[in-house]
Design a protein around this motif. Structure first.
Motif, PDB file in Angstrom:
ATOM      1  N   TYR A 263     -18.219   1.991 -13.078  1.00  0.00           N
ATOM      2  CA  TYR A 263     -18.812   1.411 -14.271  1.00  0.00           C
ATOM      3  C   TYR A 263     -20.248   0.947 -14.045  1.00  0.00           C
ATOM      4  O   TYR A 263     -20.584   0.428 -12.993  1.00  0.00           O
ATOM      5  CB  TYR A 263     -17.966   0.221 -14.745  1.00  0.00           C
ATOM      6  N   ASP A 264     -21.062   1.104 -15.108  1.00  0.00           N
ATOM      7  CA  ASP A 264     -22.424   0.589 -15.074  1.00  0.00           C
ATOM      8  C   ASP A 264     -22.396  -0.938 -15.124  1.00  0.00           C
ATOM      9  O   ASP A 264     -23.186  -1.596 -14.454  1.00  0.00           O
ATOM     10  CB  ASP A 264     -23.230   1.132 -16.254  1.00  0.00           C
ATOM     11  N   TRP A 265     -21.503  -1.497 -15.937  1.00  0.00           N
ATOM     12  CA  TRP A 265     -21.294  -2.938 -16.057  1.00  0.00           C
ATOM     13  C   TRP A 265     -19.805  -3.194 -16.182  1.00  0.00           C
ATOM     14  O   TRP A 265     -19.046  -2.311 -16.576  1.00  0.00           O
ATOM     15  CB  TRP A 265     -21.918  -3.499 -17.329  1.00  0.00           C
ATOM     16  N   THR A 266     -19.428  -4.435 -15.925  1.00  0.00           N
ATOM     17  CA  THR A 266     -18.062  -4.892 -16.167  1.00  0.00           C
ATOM     18  C   THR A 266     -18.164  -6.244 -16.872  1.00  0.00           C
ATOM     19  O   THR A 266     -19.080  -7.017 -16.593  1.00  0.00           O
ATOM     20  CB  THR A 266     -17.289  -5.055 -14.833  1.00  0.00           C
ATOM     21  N   ALA A 267     -17.238  -6.514 -17.777  1.00  0.00           N
ATOM     22  CA  ALA A 267     -17.201  -7.812 -18.453  1.00  0.00           C
ATOM     23  C   ALA A 267     -15.793  -8.373 -18.362  1.00  0.00           C
ATOM     24  O   ALA A 267     -14.809  -7.638 -18.400  1.00  0.00           O
ATOM     25  CB  ALA A 267     -17.613  -7.674 -19.910  1.00  0.00           C
ATOM     26  N   VAL A 268     -15.725  -9.694 -18.227  1.00  0.00           N
ATOM     27  CA  VAL A 268     -14.453 -10.401 -18.110  1.00  0.00           C
ATOM     28  C   VAL A 268     -14.489 -11.570 -19.087  1.00  0.00           C
ATOM     29  O   VAL A 268     -15.481 -12.292 -19.154  1.00  0.00           O
ATOM     30  CB  VAL A 268     -14.259 -10.936 -16.671  1.00  0.00           C
ATOM     31  N   SER A 269     -13.406 -11.777 -19.831  1.00  0.00           N
ATOM     32  CA  SER A 269     -13.319 -12.915 -20.749  1.00  0.00           C
ATOM     33  C   SER A 269     -12.257 -13.888 -20.268  1.00  0.00           C
ATOM     34  O   SER A 269     -11.240 -13.483 -19.700  1.00  0.00           O
ATOM     35  CB  SER A 269     -12.979 -12.450 -22.164  1.00  0.00           C
ATOM     36  N   TYR A 270     -12.505 -15.174 -20.553  1.00  0.00           N
ATOM     37  CA  TYR A 270     -11.570 -16.239 -20.177  1.00  0.00           C
ATOM     38  C   TYR A 270     -11.723 -17.383 -21.166  1.00  0.00           C
ATOM     39  O   TYR A 270     -12.750 -17.524 -21.838  1.00  0.00           O
ATOM     40  CB  TYR A 270     -11.837 -16.719 -18.744  1.00  0.00           C
ATOM     41  N   LYS A 271     -10.687 -18.205 -21.263  1.00  0.00           N
ATOM     42  CA  LYS A 271     -10.748 -19.382 -22.132  1.00  0.00           C
ATOM     43  C   LYS A 271     -11.555 -20.458 -21.428  1.00  0.00           C
ATOM     44  O   LYS A 271     -11.338 -20.738 -20.247  1.00  0.00           O
ATOM     45  CB  LYS A 271      -9.339 -19.887 -22.444  1.00  0.00           C
ATOM     46  N   THR A 272     -12.484 -21.067 -22.138  1.00  0.00           N
ATOM     47  CA  THR A 272     -13.353 -22.076 -21.524  1.00  0.00           C
ATOM     48  C   THR A 272     -12.590 -23.345 -21.165  1.00  0.00           C
ATOM     49  O   THR A 272     -13.036 -24.104 -20.307  1.00  0.00           O
ATOM     50  CB  THR A 272     -14.533 -22.426 -22.457  1.00  0.00           C
ATOM     51  N   SER A 273     -11.435 -23.567 -21.759  1.00  0.00           N
ATOM     52  CA  SER A 273     -10.630 -24.750 -21.434  1.00  0.00           C
ATOM     53  C   SER A 273      -9.718 -24.533 -20.222  1.00  0.00           C
ATOM     54  O   SER A 273      -9.086 -25.473 -19.745  1.00  0.00           O
ATOM     55  CB  SER A 273      -9.772 -25.147 -22.642  1.00  0.00           C
ATOM     56  N   ASP A 274      -9.675 -23.311 -19.713  1.00  0.00           N
ATOM     57  CA  ASP A 274      -8.774 -22.978 -18.601  1.00  0.00           C
ATOM     58  C   ASP A 274      -9.468 -23.229 -17.266  1.00  0.00           C
ATOM     59  O   ASP A 274     -10.374 -22.490 -16.879  1.00  0.00           O
ATOM     60  CB  ASP A 274      -8.343 -21.517 -18.715  1.00  0.00           C
ATOM     61  N   LYS A 275      -9.030 -24.244 -16.540  1.00  0.00           N
ATOM     62  CA  LYS A 275      -9.654 -24.577 -15.252  1.00  0.00           C
ATOM     63  C   LYS A 275      -9.383 -23.523 -14.186  1.00  0.00           C
ATOM     64  O   LYS A 275     -10.077 -23.471 -13.169  1.00  0.00           O
ATOM     65  CB  LYS A 275      -9.193 -25.958 -14.779  1.00  0.00           C
ATOM     66  N   ASP A 276      -8.408 -22.651 -14.417  1.00  0.00           N
ATOM     67  CA  ASP A 276      -8.111 -21.571 -13.473  1.00  0.00           C
ATOM     68  C   ASP A 276      -8.883 -20.282 -13.785  1.00  0.00           C
ATOM     69  O   ASP A 276      -8.792 -19.316 -13.034  1.00  0.00           O
ATOM     70  CB  ASP A 276      -6.610 -21.270 -13.459  1.00  0.00           C
ATOM     71  N   TYR A 277      -9.598 -20.270 -14.906  1.00  0.00           N
ATOM     72  CA  TYR A 277     -10.401 -19.107 -15.306  1.00  0.00           C
ATOM     73  C   TYR A 277      -9.557 -17.823 -15.330  1.00  0.00           C
ATOM     74  O   TYR A 277      -9.967 -16.776 -14.837  1.00  0.00           O
ATOM     75  CB  TYR A 277     -11.606 -18.917 -14.383  1.00  0.00           C
ATOM     76  N   LYS A 278      -8.385 -17.896 -15.936  1.00  0.00           N
ATOM     77  CA  LYS A 278      -7.493 -16.745 -16.023  1.00  0.00           C
ATOM     78  C   LYS A 278      -8.132 -15.661 -16.888  1.00  0.00           C
ATOM     79  O   LYS A 278      -8.605 -15.925 -17.998  1.00  0.00           O
ATOM     80  CB  LYS A 278      -6.144 -17.163 -16.604  1.00  0.00           C
ATOM     81  N   ILE A 279      -8.138 -14.449 -16.391  1.00  0.00           N
ATOM     82  CA  ILE A 279      -8.723 -13.308 -17.103  1.00  0.00           C
ATOM     83  C   ILE A 279      -7.807 -12.925 -18.261  1.00  0.00           C
ATOM     84  O   ILE A 279      -6.625 -12.646 -18.057  1.00  0.00           O
ATOM     85  CB  ILE A 279      -8.929 -12.119 -16.149  1.00  0.00           C
ATOM     86  N   ILE A 280      -8.377 -12.909 -19.481  1.00  0.00           N
ATOM     87  CA  ILE A 280      -7.612 -12.507 -20.656  1.00  0.00           C
ATOM     88  C   ILE A 280      -8.130 -11.198 -21.266  1.00  0.00           C
ATOM     89  O   ILE A 280      -7.497 -10.633 -22.156  1.00  0.00           O
ATOM     90  CB  ILE A 280      -7.561 -13.624 -21.716  1.00  0.00           C
ATOM     91  N   GLU A 281      -9.266 -10.723 -20.758  1.00  0.00           N
ATOM     92  CA  GLU A 281      -9.833  -9.448 -21.220  1.00  0.00           C
ATOM     93  C   GLU A 281     -10.712  -8.878 -20.132  1.00  0.00           C
ATOM     94  O   GLU A 281     -11.391  -9.614 -19.420  1.00  0.00           O
ATOM     95  CB  GLU A 281     -10.664  -9.679 -22.487  1.00  0.00           C
ATOM     96  N   LEU A 282     -10.674  -7.549 -19.990  1.00  0.00           N
ATOM     97  CA  LEU A 282     -11.519  -6.827 -19.029  1.00  0.00           C
ATOM     98  C   LEU A 282     -12.121  -5.614 -19.725  1.00  0.00           C
ATOM     99  O   LEU A 282     -11.426  -4.941 -20.489  1.00  0.00           O
ATOM    100  CB  LEU A 282     -10.683  -6.298 -17.865  1.00  0.00           C
ATOM    101  N   SER A 283     -13.372  -5.329 -19.448  1.00  0.00           N
ATOM    102  CA  SER A 283     -14.018  -4.134 -19.990  1.00  0.00           C
ATOM    103  C   SER A 283     -14.905  -3.509 -18.924  1.00  0.00           C
ATOM    104  O   SER A 283     -15.678  -4.204 -18.280  1.00  0.00           O
ATOM    105  CB  SER A 283     -14.901  -4.472 -21.203  1.00  0.00           C
ATOM    106  N   GLY A 284     -14.783  -2.209 -18.771  1.00  0.00           N
ATOM    107  CA  GLY A 284     -15.686  -1.440 -17.927  1.00  0.00           C
ATOM    108  C   GLY A 284     -16.575  -0.600 -18.831  1.00  0.00           C
ATOM    109  O   GLY A 284     -16.076   0.083 -19.734  1.00  0.00           O
ATOM    110  N   PHE A 285     -17.889  -0.654 -18.627  1.00  0.00           N
ATOM    111  CA  PHE A 285     -18.867   0.023 -19.483  1.00  0.00           C
ATOM    112  C   PHE A 285     -19.498   1.205 -18.747  1.00  0.00           C
ATOM    113  O   PHE A 285     -19.898   1.061 -17.591  1.00  0.00           O
ATOM    114  CB  PHE A 285     -20.031  -0.913 -19.819  1.00  0.00           C
ATOM    115  N   VAL A 286     -19.621   2.323 -19.450  1.00  0.00           N
ATOM    116  CA  VAL A 286     -20.439   3.448 -18.991  1.00  0.00           C
ATOM    117  C   VAL A 286     -21.371   3.759 -20.158  1.00  0.00           C
ATOM    118  O   VAL A 286     -20.917   4.082 -21.261  1.00  0.00           O
ATOM    119  CB  VAL A 286     -19.594   4.692 -18.631  1.00  0.00           C
TER     120      VAL A 286
END
Length: 189
Positions: free
Chosen positions: A74-97
């Motif tokens: 991937y050219d880039w990768t993005a990860v989403s998480y809830k800002t209230s989650d102190k463990d920063y659990k990944i809830i979304e992943l995206s790989g970009f080309v």
């Protein structure tokens, strides 16, 4: 030749990610839904890179963390998480080309042909070209694999045709959304 290599690399990578029809078994750049982002980056780096998409408006309950460098296929990768989650659990992943929309459709369809049989227990949905739900001047074309019959977990092979005013580049994305992220995204509509 470069195009053939991209198809081969993405196809082989996708095949190795999808050992089962479970969102937690799907990897993008070595990460999976449910992992802690802290397993890959320091809290300081994550907090410094915290990003909110303009489409979120004033909502700051989910943040993205972009890895704006080539990582794996991937050219880039993005990860989403809830800002209230102190463990920063990944809830979304995206790989970009990054590629133009027309080329993306051709490449995506070839990759999809190779992975149809790997998601045998998932519902496959093809949307065709549709208006982007947050940017009415942009379009997406999705092939979605719903990996659960009880939740909205999904894996998507998506081509983005962004409008000139959006500020984004056209791209192919391999995306993994948890049920939690999918519901949050729908709440933005």
């Amino acid at each position: 030749m470069k195009r053939l290599l991209l198809i081969l690399i993405l196809t082989l990578s996708i095949q190795s990610w999808t050992k089962a029809d479970d969102i937690g078994d799907f990897e993008i750049a070595g990460m999976t839904i449910g992992d802690s982002l802290l397993d890959y980056f320091t809290k300081k780096k994550i907090d410094k890179g915290k990003f909110f998409e303009k489409e979120q408006g004033k909502r700051k309950d989910v943040a993205r963390f972009y890895i704006r460098e080539k990582k794996g296929n991937y050219d880039w990768t993005a990860v989403s998480y809830k800002t209230s989650d102190k463990d920063y659990k990944i809830i979304e992943l995206s790989g970009f080309v990054f590629m133009n929309f027309t080329k993306c459709i051709k490449e995506r369809n070839k990759i999809d042909e190779s992975i149809k049989s790997l998601f045998t227990n998932s519902e496959r949905q093809v949307t065709g070209k549709v208006e982007h739900f947050l940017d009415k001047n942009s379009f997406t074309d999705n092939i979605i694999y719903w990996t659960s019959t009880t939740k909205n977990d999904l894996i998507s092979l998506t081509c983005y045709d962004w409008s000139d005013v959006s500020g984004y580049r056209d791209q192919f994305r391999v995306e993994a959304y948890s049920d939690e992220y999918h519901k949050w995204l729908k709440s933005l509509e």
